[in-house]
Design a protein around this motif. Sequence first.
Motif, PDB file in Angstrom:
ATOM      1  N   ASP A  93      -5.406  -1.538   3.326  1.00  0.00           N
ATOM      2  CA  ASP A  93      -5.395  -1.567   4.882  1.00  0.00           C
ATOM      3  C   ASP A  93      -4.683  -2.367   5.150  1.00  0.00           C
ATOM      4  OD1 ASP A  93      -6.066   0.770   3.596  1.00  0.00           O
ATOM      5  OD2 ASP A  93      -7.090   1.627   5.123  1.00  0.00           O
ATOM      6  N   ALA A  96      -1.354  -3.403   4.254  1.00  0.00           N
ATOM      7  CA  ALA A  96      -0.987  -2.424   4.772  1.00  0.00           C
ATOM      8  C   ALA A  96      -0.426  -1.928   6.255  1.00  0.00           C
ATOM      9  CB  ALA A  96      -1.165  -1.309   4.304  1.00  0.00           C
ATOM     10  N   LEU A 164      -1.866   3.919   9.389  1.00  0.00           N
ATOM     11  CA  LEU A 164      -1.634   4.162   7.364  1.00  0.00           C
ATOM     12  C   LEU A 164      -1.311   5.865   7.880  1.00  0.00           C
ATOM     13  CD1 LEU A 164      -4.581   1.554   7.657  1.00  0.00           C
ATOM     14  CD2 LEU A 164      -2.140   1.563   6.830  1.00  0.00           C
ATOM     15  N   ASP A 166      -2.451   9.236   6.920  1.00  0.00           N
ATOM     16  CA  ASP A 166      -3.570   9.076   5.105  1.00  0.00           C
ATOM     17  C   ASP A 166      -3.542   8.377   4.144  1.00  0.00           C
ATOM     18  OD1 ASP A 166      -1.448   9.751   4.647  1.00  0.00           O
ATOM     19  OD2 ASP A 166      -1.956  12.254   3.890  1.00  0.00           O
ATOM     20  N   LYS A 167      -2.488   7.151   4.140  1.00  0.00           N
ATOM     21  CA  LYS A 167      -2.365   6.475   2.962  1.00  0.00           C
ATOM     22  C   LYS A 167      -3.750   5.606   2.970  1.00  0.00           C
ATOM     23  CE  LYS A 167       2.612   6.898   3.019  1.00  0.00           C
ATOM     24  NZ  LYS A 167       3.315   5.932   2.879  1.00  0.00           N
ATOM     25  N   SER A 168      -4.554   5.419   4.383  1.00  0.00           N
ATOM     26  CA  SER A 168      -5.010   4.193   4.193  1.00  0.00           C
ATOM     27  C   SER A 168      -6.664   4.605   3.116  1.00  0.00           C
ATOM     28  CB  SER A 168      -6.803   5.011   6.070  1.00  0.00           C
ATOM     29  OG  SER A 168      -7.528   4.016   5.394  1.00  0.00           O
TER      30      SER A 168
END
Length: 242
Positions: A93, A96, A164, A166-168
């Motif tokens: 994360d 990212a 982030l 829902d990609k977290s």
Amino acid sequence: MRDLDEFEDGLIDQFRNHPALRGVTDLPQEELQNVLLQRRFLSLACTMVYDLAIDLLTDERSIRIARVIIREKYPDNTSPGSTPSHREDMMADILALGVPRETLVRSRKSLATSACVDTTMELIATAGDSAHADVELLTILRLWGEVLASVEYGELWRRIGPVLGDKSVFYYPRHMHDATSHPLAAASPLSDRLGLRLVQLIDSREARERFHETEQAVFAVKMAFYDQFLPQTVLAGPWRTP
């Protein structure tokens, strides 16, 4: 238990309103990166915190609960070694969010972060020598590792959530998971394993006093960690309730 919850709620509110957390949405990107990288070192110390507490606990049910929690941080539901740990998810994360890998690799604990880790370990060691060791140790694990951690991740999410989404793989899942650890009066095996056992162990006036004092000590450690991100002019101000 409601009076204990009210006491804890007061600490949570003060912690949530720490200027470094309250103002997270306005932090310059470089300062946000510093907060995340320093907070990462507390997460890396989490296993050490749990292991020492397990060594010092005397209540078998508490030991089993702590063992389960520490193992959940290293999931391996498929073939051995194929599932990233929570610590690896945190790193994913952070990268990212745009933190260069070189910056992460070269990051080191600040003096304040080192003091936070060392003081936490000392709190655990001292608690292990108490007449109410199990109460104090569970209080530390629950407040340090779950309740206040949920507040931290929730406040940080206000800033990093829009990036982030829902990609977290770490911050959002941890915020949602740890948020179930409060309050004590509603603790259950599903929502708050540490809290439920803590309620069962707080069986005397002295045990309640040890709960209060231990929570205050943990609160002070976590507040001091975030103090490092404040200008000296803010630190000198009257924003914090004694």
